[in-house]
Design an enzyme around this catalytic site. Structure first.
Site, mmCIF file in Angstrom:
data_model
loop_
_atom_site.group_PDB
_atom_site.id
_atom_site.type_symbol
_atom_site.label_atom_id
_atom_site.label_comp_id
_atom_site.label_asym_id
_atom_site.label_seq_id
_atom_site.Cartn_x
_atom_site.Cartn_y
_atom_site.Cartn_z
ATOM 1 N N HIS A 160 0.811 -1.299 -0.042
ATOM 2 C CA HIS A 160 0.036 0.088 0.053
ATOM 3 C C HIS A 160 0.817 1.117 0.063
ATOM 4 C CE1 HIS A 160 -3.304 -2.457 2.327
ATOM 5 N NE2 HIS A 160 -3.697 -2.129 1.149
ATOM 6 N N CYS A 245 -2.375 -0.026 10.176
ATOM 7 C CA CYS A 245 -3.367 -0.934 9.573
ATOM 8 C C CYS A 245 -4.170 -1.502 10.660
ATOM 9 C CB CYS A 245 -2.901 -2.253 9.169
ATOM 10 S SG CYS A 245 -1.132 -2.032 8.225
HETATM 11 C C1 CIR Z 1 -3.742 -7.903 3.122
HETATM 12 O O1 CIR Z 1 -3.103 -8.445 2.305
HETATM 13 O O2 CIR Z 1 -4.779 -7.257 2.835
HETATM 14 C C2 CIR Z 1 -3.442 -8.134 4.711
HETATM 15 N N1 CIR Z 1 -2.731 -9.296 4.782
HETATM 16 C C3 CIR Z 1 -2.473 -7.021 5.120
HETATM 17 C C4 CIR Z 1 -3.170 -5.613 5.204
HETATM 18 C C5 CIR Z 1 -2.495 -4.589 5.693
HETATM 19 N N2 CIR Z 1 -3.207 -3.211 5.598
HETATM 20 C C6 CIR Z 1 -2.778 -2.302 5.763
HETATM 21 O O3 CIR Z 1 -1.362 -2.119 5.328
HETATM 22 N N3 CIR Z 1 -3.477 -1.197 5.639
#
Ligand code: CIR
Length: 251
Positions: A160, A245
């Protein structure tokens, strides 16, 4: 008081989505302990925790940041880029509606909150494997009337935008120059190149919450006079999750 919306680590966390990392075993108990310590750190920094319902069969549901974009004027429910994550959104709506009017982003637009970085009245949006141009157009429609400028940023080699750049308390950013074009930003602190995941820090008031796994970058921030608080977020890092996150902060 700042509200921090969070959600417990689900029992299925080991089956999370992965984009850039190889799968490693994830210990649910360790991840839960570290997540609880993260919540305690937010409380110590003056946040009131509002926990969303636990979703044990949604492996990535602890990463609440991705399901909504909150600004002063409204909360925008996302349409996450990973199909496995779309059911996480509806269960955040009731909690968010207590604090902001609700809007939403719908197909064919896809966007994860992790791709959205607000600095003042500028909303930077990562063009990533999760977020597309239609989402940028929709965000512009929703936010321009409130005086925000929405600006796309290409993201390379990480999940991201906020894997590559996050806000510091004084308007500067902490960034990985290999993952984004840092010339977009007026004042940049670069991460230590030996710590490629170090750019994700969470600013709470005047404190920067940092992951213990990045001592060199953290030292760089401390030397520049930032007030740091460090937590161990190593278990959820195996799921490509970092510090922003796991919460949605609402001022
Ligand atoms: C994903 O791939 O969606 C999750 N394993 C990790 C999401 C992390 N979220 C973030 O950086 N906002």
């Amino acid at each position: 008081m700042t509200i921090a919306i969070t959600r417990a680590v689900p029992e299925s966390i080991a089956h999370c989505e992965l984009t850039h990392l190889a799968r490693q075993p994830i210990d649910y108990a360790v991840a839960s302990r570290q997540h609880a310590a993260y919540e305690r750190a937010l409380e110590a920094l003056g946040c009131a925790i509002v926990r969303l319902p636990t979703l044990n069969d949604r492996p990535d549901s602890v990463f609440v940041e991705d399901v909504a974009i909150v600004v002063d004027e409204l909360a925008i429910l996302t349409h996450p880029g990973a199909t496995t994550r779309r059911e996480e959104v509806s269960s955040a709506k009731a909690a968010l509606a207590r604090f902001r009017p609700i809007a939403s982003i719908e197909a064919p637009a896809t966007i994860d909150g992790g791709d959205v970085l607000r600095i003042g009245r500028t909303i930077w949006v990562g063009l990533s494997s999760r977020t597309n141009r239609q989402a940028i157009d929709r965000l512009t429609t929703l936010l321009a009337p409130h005086g925000y400028e929405v600006r796309p940023v290409a993201v390379h080699g990480c999940l991201h935008l906020k894997s590559a750049v996050t806000a510091l308390p004084d308007g500067a950013v902490l960034a990985n120059p290999l993952a984004i074009d840092v010339s977009f930003f007026a004042e940049v602190v670069e991460i230590d190149s030996r710590e490629p995941s170090a750019a994700n820090v969470l600013t709470v008031g005047t404190t920067v919450l940092c992951a213990a796994a990045h001592p060199r970058t953290n030292e760089r921030l401390a030397q520049r006079g930032y007030t740091l608080r460090t937590v161990d977020a190593s278990e959820l890092a195996k799921a490509e999750g970092a510090l922003t996150c796991c919460s949605i902060l609402i001022e």
